[in-house]
Write an enzyme that holds these catalytic residues in place. Structure first.
Site, short mmCIF file in Angstrom:
data_model
loop_
_atom_site.label_atom_id
_atom_site.label_comp_id
_atom_site.label_asym_id
_atom_site.label_seq_id
_atom_site.Cartn_x
_atom_site.Cartn_y
_atom_site.Cartn_z
N ASP A 24 0.86 -1.18 0.00
CA ASP A 24 0.00 0.00 0.00
C ASP A 24 0.90 1.24 0.00
O ASP A 24 1.94 1.25 0.66
CB ASP A 24 -0.92 0.04 1.22
CG ASP A 24 -1.91 1.19 1.14
OD1 ASP A 24 -2.94 1.02 0.46
OD2 ASP A 24 -1.66 2.25 1.74
N GLU A 26 0.91 5.68 0.20
CA GLU A 26 0.21 6.94 0.42
C GLU A 26 0.90 7.98 -0.44
O GLU A 26 2.13 7.99 -0.57
CB GLU A 26 0.26 7.34 1.90
CG GLU A 26 -0.49 6.39 2.82
CD GLU A 26 -1.97 6.26 2.50
OE1 GLU A 26 -2.58 7.27 2.08
OE2 GLU A 26 -2.52 5.16 2.66
N HIS A 182 -5.78 4.70 5.97
CA HIS A 182 -5.07 5.66 5.13
C HIS A 182 -3.65 5.92 5.63
O HIS A 182 -3.08 6.98 5.38
CB HIS A 182 -5.86 6.97 5.00
CG HIS A 182 -7.29 6.75 4.61
ND1 HIS A 182 -7.64 6.01 3.50
CD2 HIS A 182 -8.45 7.13 5.20
CE1 HIS A 182 -8.96 5.97 3.42
NE2 HIS A 182 -9.47 6.63 4.43
N ASP A 187 -2.93 -0.09 6.21
CA ASP A 187 -3.73 -0.55 5.08
C ASP A 187 -3.13 -1.80 4.43
O ASP A 187 -3.86 -2.71 4.03
CB ASP A 187 -3.86 0.56 4.03
CG ASP A 187 -4.88 1.62 4.44
OD1 ASP A 187 -5.50 1.47 5.52
OD2 ASP A 187 -5.04 2.61 3.70
#
Length: 213
Positions: A24, A26, A182, A187
């Protein structure tokens, strides 16, 4: 009675020689070419002696925006990241990608798999940002398959009729804390648990190993 197979052999054979890494990221926007990569989280997996997939070690790093990167205000408000907060302990893209690829390749080699394969929720988004950062860093050798990825949104839509991560986790019985969501590490953790739950459920229902009449 099912023949016992060593866990590393089961994992190597399960995904056609691919080692799944649940990832994951960001970011500071939606475009991998212009927007900053800010965080990478990943979970590694192993196979138990009974052929069930489970999570084990993880990788996590904060990333400094590359020079000239776009920082979308709405994206930063959504993920709550201050890109230039010194407490993040962020590293430059080249350091982040190099250390990430090294960690992935170490696990891939240990498993005996020929390539790693990225697993992510809406996988092309994460895949695109990792690949763009690698190109900007002049890193040409990646442990990941160059165009194959496993998308947990697609898999969850098939398995549970849900594509939104929180709803897919609820359907699968995976705990999902919206207050921790998030963040790349959190995540990737729940996505890894969701992926393992789907793979294992298919096995329990008799779908693996494949049996031909």
């Amino acid at each position: 009675m099912e023949t016992q197979v060593a866990p590393e052999d089961q994992l190597r054979n399960r995904f056609r020689g691919f080692y799944p890494v649940i990832v994951d990221v960001e970011t500071a926007g939606l475009c991998s070419q212009t927007d900053a990569l800010l965080e990478i989280g990943a979970y590694f997996v192993r196979m138990t002696p009974t052929g069930m997939l489970e999570t084990e070690e993880h990788f996590h790093t904060h990333v400094m925006p590359f020079e000239g990167a776009n920082l979308d205000k709405e994206a930063l408000e959504f993920n709550g990241i201050d890109p230039f907060n010194p407490l993040r302990g962020a590293v430059d893209e080249k350091t982040a990608i190099s250390s990430f690829f090294k960690a992935v390749d170490k696990k891939r080699k240990k498993s005996g798999c020929v390539r790693a394969v990225m697993v992510a929720h809406n996988a092309m988004f994460d895949f695109g940002f990792i690949n763009a950062a690698a190109r900007r860093s002049n890193i040409t050798k990646s442990p990941f398959h160059p165009f194959t990825a496993f998308d947990t949104a697609t898999l969850a839509g098939f398995a549970y009729g849900q594509t939104v991560l929180a709803k897919a986790c609820a359907a699968a019985g995976v705990e999902y804390n919206t207050e921790e969501a998030h963040g790349a590490l959190y995540d990737s953790k729940v996505e890894a648990e969701l992926f393992c739950r789907m793979v294992n459920r298919y096995r329990v229902l008799g779908g693996w190993p494949l049996r031909y009449e």
